[in-house]
Write a protein that holds these residues in place. Structure first.
Motif, mmCIF file in Angstrom:
data_model
loop_
_atom_site.group_PDB
_atom_site.id
_atom_site.type_symbol
_atom_site.label_atom_id
_atom_site.label_comp_id
_atom_site.label_asym_id
_atom_site.label_seq_id
_atom_site.Cartn_x
_atom_site.Cartn_y
_atom_site.Cartn_z
ATOM 1 N N SER A 97 27.050 44.062 51.855
ATOM 2 C CA SER A 97 27.828 44.885 50.930
ATOM 3 C C SER A 97 27.239 46.280 50.768
ATOM 4 C CB SER A 97 27.908 44.199 49.559
ATOM 5 O OG SER A 97 28.521 42.958 49.658
ATOM 6 N N ILE A 98 25.934 46.364 50.563
ATOM 7 C CA ILE A 98 25.324 47.671 50.314
ATOM 8 C C ILE A 98 25.469 48.606 51.513
ATOM 9 C CG2 ILE A 98 23.124 48.843 49.886
ATOM 10 C CD1 ILE A 98 22.412 46.597 47.962
ATOM 11 N N PRO A 99 25.210 48.158 52.754
ATOM 12 C CA PRO A 99 25.466 49.065 53.880
ATOM 13 C C PRO A 99 26.913 49.553 53.941
ATOM 14 C CG PRO A 99 24.098 47.239 54.597
ATOM 15 C CD PRO A 99 24.539 46.925 53.199
ATOM 16 N N GLU A 100 27.862 48.649 53.721
ATOM 17 C CA GLU A 100 29.271 49.052 53.759
ATOM 18 C C GLU A 100 29.582 50.038 52.638
ATOM 19 O OE1 GLU A 100 33.695 46.941 53.983
ATOM 20 O OE2 GLU A 100 31.891 45.700 53.864
ATOM 21 N N ALA A 101 29.023 49.808 51.445
ATOM 22 C CA ALA A 101 29.248 50.715 50.321
ATOM 23 C C ALA A 101 28.597 52.074 50.569
ATOM 24 C CB ALA A 101 28.696 50.095 49.033
ATOM 25 N N TYR A 117 39.255 56.004 56.188
ATOM 26 C CA TYR A 117 38.659 55.607 57.463
ATOM 27 C C TYR A 117 39.457 56.101 58.670
ATOM 28 C CZ TYR A 117 41.366 51.923 55.155
ATOM 29 O OH TYR A 117 42.273 51.240 54.392
ATOM 30 N N VAL A 118 40.746 56.398 58.488
ATOM 31 C CA VAL A 118 41.533 56.968 59.587
ATOM 32 C C VAL A 118 40.964 58.328 59.983
ATOM 33 C CG1 VAL A 118 43.826 57.760 60.291
ATOM 34 C CG2 VAL A 118 43.592 55.741 58.825
ATOM 35 N N VAL A 119 40.635 59.132 58.981
ATOM 36 C CA VAL A 119 40.043 60.446 59.223
ATOM 37 C C VAL A 119 38.679 60.294 59.892
ATOM 38 C CG1 VAL A 119 39.220 62.563 58.116
ATOM 39 C CG2 VAL A 119 41.280 61.440 57.274
ATOM 40 N N TRP A 120 37.896 59.321 59.455
ATOM 41 C CA TRP A 120 36.553 59.161 60.016
ATOM 42 C C TRP A 120 36.618 58.848 61.510
ATOM 43 C CZ3 TRP A 120 35.087 54.985 55.842
ATOM 44 C CH2 TRP A 120 35.244 55.550 54.573
ATOM 45 N N ALA A 121 37.497 57.913 61.892
ATOM 46 C CA ALA A 121 37.623 57.565 63.308
ATOM 47 C C ALA A 121 38.178 58.730 64.113
ATOM 48 C CB ALA A 121 38.522 56.334 63.465
ATOM 49 N N ASP A 122 39.113 59.464 63.518
ATOM 50 C CA ASP A 122 39.671 60.642 64.190
ATOM 51 C C ASP A 122 38.603 61.699 64.425
ATOM 52 O OD1 ASP A 122 41.519 62.581 65.147
ATOM 53 O OD2 ASP A 122 41.701 63.401 63.123
ATOM 54 N N ARG A 123 37.785 61.950 63.409
ATOM 55 C CA ARG A 123 36.723 62.942 63.535
ATOM 56 C C ARG A 123 35.699 62.531 64.591
ATOM 57 N NH1 ARG A 123 39.362 66.095 62.091
ATOM 58 N NH2 ARG A 123 39.312 67.500 60.318
ATOM 59 N N SER A 394 38.153 43.168 60.608
ATOM 60 C CA SER A 394 36.870 43.185 61.315
ATOM 61 C C SER A 394 36.884 44.188 62.464
ATOM 62 C CB SER A 394 36.542 41.786 61.843
ATOM 63 O OG SER A 394 36.403 40.870 60.788
ATOM 64 N N LEU A 395 37.986 44.236 63.199
ATOM 65 C CA LEU A 395 38.110 45.224 64.274
ATOM 66 C C LEU A 395 37.965 46.638 63.707
ATOM 67 C CD1 LEU A 395 41.127 43.741 66.292
ATOM 68 C CD2 LEU A 395 38.743 43.863 67.053
ATOM 69 N N GLY A 396 38.640 46.876 62.587
ATOM 70 C CA GLY A 396 38.540 48.186 61.952
ATOM 71 C C GLY A 396 37.137 48.498 61.468
ATOM 72 N N MET A 397 36.442 47.496 60.930
ATOM 73 C CA MET A 397 35.086 47.720 60.444
ATOM 74 C C MET A 397 34.132 48.062 61.582
ATOM 75 S SD MET A 397 34.383 47.878 57.293
ATOM 76 C CE MET A 397 32.621 47.882 57.654
ATOM 77 N N LEU A 398 34.265 47.410 62.723
ATOM 78 C CA LEU A 398 33.406 47.732 63.866
ATOM 79 C C LEU A 398 33.645 49.169 64.321
ATOM 80 C CD1 LEU A 398 33.644 44.410 65.919
ATOM 81 C CD2 LEU A 398 31.655 45.264 64.655
ATOM 82 N N LEU A 399 34.903 49.594 64.342
ATOM 83 C CA LEU A 399 35.206 50.980 64.695
ATOM 84 C C LEU A 399 34.674 51.932 63.630
ATOM 85 C CD1 LEU A 399 36.552 53.125 66.424
ATOM 86 C CD2 LEU A 399 38.747 52.551 65.326
ATOM 87 N N GLU A 400 34.733 51.520 62.386
ATOM 88 C CA GLU A 400 34.231 52.354 61.292
ATOM 89 C C GLU A 400 32.725 52.569 61.400
ATOM 90 O OE1 GLU A 400 33.782 51.691 56.537
ATOM 91 O OE2 GLU A 400 35.768 51.338 57.398
ATOM 92 N N LEU A 438 30.207 40.398 61.643
ATOM 93 C CA LEU A 438 31.613 40.607 61.971
ATOM 94 C C LEU A 438 31.961 39.968 63.312
ATOM 95 C CD1 LEU A 438 32.028 44.348 60.886
ATOM 96 C CD2 LEU A 438 33.236 42.403 59.896
ATOM 97 N N ILE A 439 31.101 40.166 64.295
ATOM 98 C CA ILE A 439 31.345 39.600 65.625
ATOM 99 C C ILE A 439 31.323 38.075 65.563
ATOM 100 C CG2 ILE A 439 30.406 39.397 67.963
ATOM 101 C CD1 ILE A 439 29.413 42.304 67.631
ATOM 102 N N PHE A 440 30.404 37.520 64.758
ATOM 103 C CA PHE A 440 30.334 36.057 64.620
ATOM 104 C C PHE A 440 31.617 35.507 64.016
ATOM 105 C CE2 PHE A 440 29.534 32.519 61.673
ATOM 106 C CZ PHE A 440 29.147 31.532 62.584
ATOM 107 N N VAL A 441 32.088 36.133 62.939
ATOM 108 C CA VAL A 441 33.294 35.651 62.273
ATOM 109 C C VAL A 441 34.504 35.769 63.194
ATOM 110 C CG1 VAL A 441 34.874 36.097 60.358
ATOM 111 C CG2 VAL A 441 32.416 36.122 59.952
#
Length: 508
Positions: A97-101, A117-123, A394-400, A438-441
């Protein structure tokens, strides 16, 4: 959070201030900060002035994006016993949680617009990945939204059996969904204060139960590894931890609606982490220490039964009422994130301008609200589709995570109002453990989830190229991607960035 539709279900996610100025810079290089996107929450002249989210409502919106209360933590005990469940909810926040926060706090204050997060991936990687991020996160949010009205009616049918099946049930779910969507339409400030009230009401019975349980607590029960002969279910254990402590980044799509995001966002996330962790740990300690039942009884919803054992039926009913209020809070928080994400994507040129339209009465993104609600209603019957929400997220989080690390490497001199105080090796380690989980789940997901998620991903890619074609042929009206990653002649000729002045005090 991970969602299951049962009677006791797991319950579950102008950018610039007036004091900010703009300055011209050269085209960004690997060491210069990239320009920020244009404002994604500017009210039109005909709109009602926007009320910004202040600290306390933002804390409770984050609370409902992530948790909504300790509902749903029970399967961790069923899967691995009291000790490992307690350790899980004690240790997991530090590595998950803390790393994600922290990532959310840094990037939301660096790019304080509704694109999140759309902007972050775009940047980081360009518009294709920004669009795909938007597809994954939006669909994940909508699929979660679809479960909450059903959950509320599942509770109401205990009092009104007419809602058990047939036309009355379907009609009740539809009306309930529309009413909750209308509440969202009335404004994010109202939704924020509703979240505060619902959060407090749903937490109070757990606080009271924990105090009543103190004389009955036997500390040695906390150290039990479970009943003999009961096999550990690691898949269920880690799933329960992951999805009860996830979705911290969902609030990033509301950054353009926050008062003084530079200071408010990090503080709200910090308080929310503490609130959520305590809301899981305290009831878990109270119940595991005072109630002795078979381990296989620890299904979602067991807390209500435990409250009846500890104090009586009145507390059980209060917790069940809290579950309904929590489901409503989860619906409102996640619908807000979805609607404002669409508005941010429209203002950033990812979607047609239609999605940026705001209500003249409440200044809310009504097109995004209607579209998100309609899609949620459309998928309510398809449980296989809804079950793919966690995989898409999860896919989105890995990209994030990849976007975060790449932005740190690519733009080390970017002005970051809030910055995680670690060098690149430390950041990689911080992000590595959540990524492994994330990969495990994802690896243990069912075949139907793989199939549905793959289909949705292919659909998202096709959607991106279809909109790109429409944009090139001027078939639809899009906002200029000024400041976009590698696009837009206007940006190439006149790039801009934003300079942050000191924020005023945070408003409660």
């Amino acid at each position: 959070m991970h969602i299951e539709i049962t009677s006791f279900s797991t319950l579950r996610t102008s950018t610039m201030g007036d004091d900010q100025t703009a300055t011209a810079i050269n085209h960004p290089t690997s060491t210069e900060p990239p320009p920020l996107l244009p404002s994604t929450s500017t009210a039109t002249a005909t709109s009602t002035p926007q009320k910004k989210l202040t600290l306390i409502p933002l804390i409770f919106l984050i609370y409902f994006e992530v948790a909504g209360g300790p509902y749903g933590e029970e399967p961790a005990v069923k899967a691995a016993g009291p000790l490992l469940a307690i350790l899980g909810f004690l240790i997991f926040p530090f590595i998950w949680s803390i790393p994600e926060a922290l990532i959310t706090a840094e990037l939301s204050t660096t790019f304080p617009g509704n694109g999140g997060y759309v902007v972050w991936a775009d940047r980081a990687f360009g518009p294709f990945w920004g669009s795909l991020m938007g597809t994954w996160k939006f669909l994940s949010g909508v699929f979660n939204i679809a479960t909450f009205p059903v959950l509320c009616i599942d509770y109401l049918k205990l009092v009104f059996p007419i809602f058990d099946s047939g036309v009355p049930r379907r009609l009740a779910i539809l009306i309930f969904t529309l009413l909750l969507s209308f509440l969202n339409y009335t404004g994010l400030a109202i939704v924020g204060y509703v979240a505060v009230v619902f959060g407090m009401v749903s937490l109070c019975p757990f606080i009271l139960m924990s105090f009543i349980a103190i004389p009955k607590v036997k500390p040695h029960r906390w150290f039990s590894l479970g009943q003999k002969g009961v096999k550990k279910d690691w898949k269920l254990f880690f799933n329960t931890l992951c999805w009860n402590l996830n979705y911290w980044d969902s609030v990033s799509t509301l950054a353009g609606e926050v008062h003084k995001p530079k200071k408010t966002f990090p503080l709200a996330l910090f308080v929310a982490v503490i609130l959520i962790c305590l809301s899981y740990l305290i009831p878990l300690l109270a119940i595991t220490g005072s109630v002795v039942v078979d381990q296989d009884q620890w299904d979602s919803g067991f807390h209500a039964h435990a409250a009846e054992i500890i104090s009586g039926e009145w507390l059980k009913y209060w917790i069940e009422l809290g579950a309904v209020l929590s489901a409503i809070g989860l619906f409102e928080a996640q619908l807000s994130s979805c609607a404002y994400q669409l508005e941010g994507m429209a203002n950033s040129g990812f979607l047609p301008k239609l999605f940026s339209k705001r209500s003249k009465w409440f200044n809310t993104p009504w097109v995004g609200i209607v579209f998100s609600t309609s899609l949620a209603i459309g998928v309510m019957k398809f449980t296989d589709i809804i079950s793919s929400a966690d995989f898409l997220y999860s896919l989105g989080m890995l990209l994030e995570v990849a976007s975060y690390l790449w932005l740190r490497r690519k733009y080390p001199l970017m002005k970051r109002p809030y910055e995680v105080s670690l060098r690149m090796p430390g950041l990689i380690i911080m992000c590595l453990i959540p990524s492994v989980f994330l990969i495990f789940v994802m690896a243990v997901a069912s075949k139907i989830v793989y199939l549905v998620s793959g289909f949705m991903t292919v659909g998202g890619i096709a959607f991106y190229f279809s909109l790109k074609f429409c944009k090139s042929k001027k078939l639809l009206d899009f906002a200029n991607r000024e400041g976009g990653h590698g696009e837009g002649e206007e940006f190439k000729q006149n790039p801009r960035t934003r300079i942050y002045d000191a924020d005023e005090e945070v408003k409660l």
